[in-house]
Design a protein around this motif. Sequence first.
Motif, PDB file in Angstrom:
ATOM      1  N   ASP A 183      13.576 -11.710 -10.443  1.00  0.00           N
ATOM      2  CA  ASP A 183      13.183 -10.724 -11.439  1.00  0.00           C
ATOM      3  C   ASP A 183      11.669 -10.778 -11.636  1.00  0.00           C
ATOM      4  O   ASP A 183      11.002 -11.727 -11.244  1.00  0.00           O
ATOM      5  N   GLY A 184      11.138  -9.752 -12.290  1.00  0.00           N
ATOM      6  CA  GLY A 184       9.708  -9.748 -12.570  1.00  0.00           C
ATOM      7  C   GLY A 184       9.042  -8.440 -12.215  1.00  0.00           C
ATOM      8  O   GLY A 184       7.871  -8.236 -12.524  1.00  0.00           O
ATOM      9  N   ALA A 185       9.768  -7.537 -11.562  1.00  0.00           N
ATOM     10  CA  ALA A 185       9.225  -6.221 -11.224  1.00  0.00           C
ATOM     11  C   ALA A 185      10.076  -5.158 -11.908  1.00  0.00           C
ATOM     12  O   ALA A 185      11.281  -5.333 -12.104  1.00  0.00           O
ATOM     13  N   SER A 186       9.440  -4.043 -12.272  1.00  0.00           N
ATOM     14  CA  SER A 186      10.176  -2.968 -12.922  1.00  0.00           C
ATOM     15  C   SER A 186      11.130  -2.309 -11.933  1.00  0.00           C
ATOM     16  O   SER A 186      10.962  -2.420 -10.710  1.00  0.00           O
ATOM     17  N   ALA A 187      12.119  -1.608 -12.476  1.00  0.00           N
ATOM     18  CA  ALA A 187      13.094  -0.931 -11.616  1.00  0.00           C
ATOM     19  C   ALA A 187      12.413   0.115 -10.740  1.00  0.00           C
ATOM     20  O   ALA A 187      12.751   0.282  -9.559  1.00  0.00           O
ATOM     21  N   ALA A 188      11.427   0.820 -11.308  1.00  0.00           N
ATOM     22  CA  ALA A 188      10.729   1.857 -10.540  1.00  0.00           C
ATOM     23  C   ALA A 188       9.933   1.241  -9.390  1.00  0.00           C
ATOM     24  O   ALA A 188       9.951   1.740  -8.261  1.00  0.00           O
ATOM     25  N   ALA A 189       9.219   0.131  -9.689  1.00  0.00           N
ATOM     26  CA  ALA A 189       8.444  -0.533  -8.639  1.00  0.00           C
ATOM     27  C   ALA A 189       9.360  -1.092  -7.563  1.00  0.00           C
ATOM     28  O   ALA A 189       9.072  -1.001  -6.363  1.00  0.00           O
ATOM     29  N   ARG A 190      10.474  -1.668  -7.984  1.00  0.00           N
ATOM     30  CA  ARG A 190      11.420  -2.226  -7.019  1.00  0.00           C
ATOM     31  C   ARG A 190      11.944  -1.136  -6.085  1.00  0.00           C
ATOM     32  O   ARG A 190      12.043  -1.331  -4.873  1.00  0.00           O
ATOM     33  N   LYS A 191      12.246   0.023  -6.652  1.00  0.00           N
ATOM     34  CA  LYS A 191      12.767   1.120  -5.840  1.00  0.00           C
ATOM     35  C   LYS A 191      11.729   1.585  -4.824  1.00  0.00           C
ATOM     36  O   LYS A 191      12.048   1.831  -3.657  1.00  0.00           O
ATOM     37  N   ARG A 192      10.450   1.692  -5.253  1.00  0.00           N
ATOM     38  CA  ARG A 192       9.402   2.149  -4.333  1.00  0.00           C
ATOM     39  C   ARG A 192       9.158   1.127  -3.221  1.00  0.00           C
ATOM     40  O   ARG A 192       8.988   1.493  -2.054  1.00  0.00           O
ATOM     41  N   VAL A 193       9.150  -0.157  -3.576  1.00  0.00           N
ATOM     42  CA  VAL A 193       8.898  -1.198  -2.575  1.00  0.00           C
ATOM     43  C   VAL A 193      10.035  -1.244  -1.557  1.00  0.00           C
ATOM     44  O   VAL A 193       9.799  -1.322  -0.345  1.00  0.00           O
ATOM     45  N   ALA A 247       0.829  -1.210   0.000  1.00  0.00           N
ATOM     46  CA  ALA A 247       0.000   0.000   0.000  1.00  0.00           C
ATOM     47  C   ALA A 247       0.861   1.256   0.000  1.00  0.00           C
ATOM     48  O   ALA A 247       0.586   2.221  -0.726  1.00  0.00           O
ATOM     49  N   ALA A 248       1.921   1.256   0.803  1.00  0.00           N
ATOM     50  CA  ALA A 248       2.788   2.434   0.884  1.00  0.00           C
ATOM     51  C   ALA A 248       3.527   2.676  -0.428  1.00  0.00           C
ATOM     52  O   ALA A 248       3.816   3.818  -0.792  1.00  0.00           O
ATOM     53  N   ALA A 249       3.837   1.588  -1.138  1.00  0.00           N
ATOM     54  CA  ALA A 249       4.572   1.719  -2.400  1.00  0.00           C
ATOM     55  C   ALA A 249       3.648   1.926  -3.591  1.00  0.00           C
ATOM     56  O   ALA A 249       4.114   2.230  -4.695  1.00  0.00           O
ATOM     57  N   GLY A 250       2.341   1.731  -3.385  1.00  0.00           N
ATOM     58  CA  GLY A 250       1.392   1.892  -4.478  1.00  0.00           C
ATOM     59  C   GLY A 250       1.466   0.784  -5.504  1.00  0.00           C
ATOM     60  O   GLY A 250       1.288   1.018  -6.706  1.00  0.00           O
ATOM     61  N   VAL A 251       1.747  -0.454  -5.028  1.00  0.00           N
ATOM     62  CA  VAL A 251       1.815  -1.606  -5.932  1.00  0.00           C
ATOM     63  C   VAL A 251       0.940  -2.714  -5.371  1.00  0.00           C
ATOM     64  O   VAL A 251       0.429  -2.628  -4.253  1.00  0.00           O
ATOM     65  N   SER A 252       0.776  -3.774  -6.143  1.00  0.00           N
ATOM     66  CA  SER A 252      -0.002  -4.911  -5.671  1.00  0.00           C
ATOM     67  C   SER A 252       0.805  -5.730  -4.669  1.00  0.00           C
ATOM     68  O   SER A 252       2.037  -5.620  -4.598  1.00  0.00           O
ATOM     69  N   ARG A 253       0.102  -6.563  -3.913  1.00  0.00           N
ATOM     70  CA  ARG A 253       0.777  -7.426  -2.944  1.00  0.00           C
ATOM     71  C   ARG A 253       1.748  -8.372  -3.641  1.00  0.00           C
ATOM     72  O   ARG A 253       2.852  -8.631  -3.149  1.00  0.00           O
ATOM     73  N   SER A 254       1.346  -8.893  -4.804  1.00  0.00           N
ATOM     74  CA  SER A 254       2.209  -9.838  -5.514  1.00  0.00           C
ATOM     75  C   SER A 254       3.491  -9.161  -5.994  1.00  0.00           C
ATOM     76  O   SER A 254       4.577  -9.753  -5.948  1.00  0.00           O
ATOM     77  N   THR A 255       3.376  -7.903  -6.440  1.00  0.00           N
ATOM     78  CA  THR A 255       4.578  -7.176  -6.875  1.00  0.00           C
ATOM     79  C   THR A 255       5.518  -6.934  -5.700  1.00  0.00           C
ATOM     80  O   THR A 255       6.738  -7.113  -5.808  1.00  0.00           O
ATOM     81  N   ALA A 256       4.955  -6.535  -4.561  1.00  0.00           N
ATOM     82  CA  ALA A 256       5.787  -6.327  -3.369  1.00  0.00           C
ATOM     83  C   ALA A 256       6.473  -7.623  -2.960  1.00  0.00           C
ATOM     84  O   ALA A 256       7.650  -7.633  -2.577  1.00  0.00           O
ATOM     85  N   SER A 257       5.743  -8.737  -3.061  1.00  0.00           N
ATOM     86  CA  SER A 257       6.318 -10.033  -2.705  1.00  0.00           C
ATOM     87  C   SER A 257       7.471 -10.399  -3.625  1.00  0.00           C
ATOM     88  O   SER A 257       8.518 -10.877  -3.181  1.00  0.00           O
TER      89      SER A 257
END
Length: 337
Positions: A37-47, A20-30
């Motif tokens: 691999d499997g998440a974008s660089a931007a999503a990884r940085k936010r998580v 929720a804090a990163a603005g991504v889905s639970r599966s992406t955070a996991s």
Amino acid sequence: MSRQPRERMRKRPTLEDVAAAAGVSRSTASIVLRGPDGASAAARKRVEAAAFELGYRPDVRARQLATSVPKVLGVQFRLDSDFHARVCQRLYLDANAAGYELLLSGVSPTRSAAESIRTLEDARPSGLVLIDPDEFPAGALDVGIPHVAIGHTGPAELERVSTSTGLGVRQAMEHLAALGHQRVCHVSGGTHPVARRRREVFELEAERLSIEGWTIESPDGTVAGGIAAARSILASSLPTAVLAYNDEVAVGVITELSRHGLLVPREVSVMGFDDVGWIASGLGLTSVSQRIDLLSQYAVRLLLERAPSVFRPEGPAHLKVEPELKIRDSTAPPGSN
């Protein structure tokens, strides 16, 4: 008398909180927090930023229950070694990051290496990390549990991760030569195979660099051993620099030289080896780092890669880590003011 309301305990942050804090889905955070691999660089940085801010730590036990797979790595280590203690600290970080807990089993004068390994094998961990295994019981590799050694000792069929001893001693000697030292004493660490190897490379490097080098044996790789060796140094011709077997021996040498009024590094430079925490950085000791961070990361990686199949058809892997020279306050040109 009225009671003050008890401060509510802060809830342990969950994976959902991080997502929720990163603005991504639970599966992406996991995916990000498990490492693949499997998440974008931007999503990884936010998580990763959200996990850090929230103080999130994965619930390893819950993960084990959910998968019904025992995710434990066993570690054999020597109870009297500061270096082994530092390796264990780092192994906790890398094992937990991969979703594993550690089970430690120590070796001491009253507890043999064979007993330590048997205790770990009886617990049926997913893999075993053996730090500088001096002894290895026959048949231990036949129990179906992957083994990885950190260091140079143990049978050849063990997979292992080690720091290049030769390169580390070479870095130390080149540093002393660059400072202008021409008389260097090596305080060895007894009969241990690593001590013998460091002595051999010291002698080769002294000859290559045209340095007058000689070795004084210490009884062991401890502070007391360094003190005993320093007494032998003081009873003979004084070198301009001392290269000790490890940081503990270096501390013993410095202690005894200082007790006799000799200033380090003004009158004698002293170097250690291993770069163990408080000993090296806390005392300003120039040392050669074995890169404990990489030794631990590679050992865990080898175990997890090997876990599905116990034997590699191409033979055991041996990963080499390049040491790193850490220059601090205990070395200087000869006669520095």
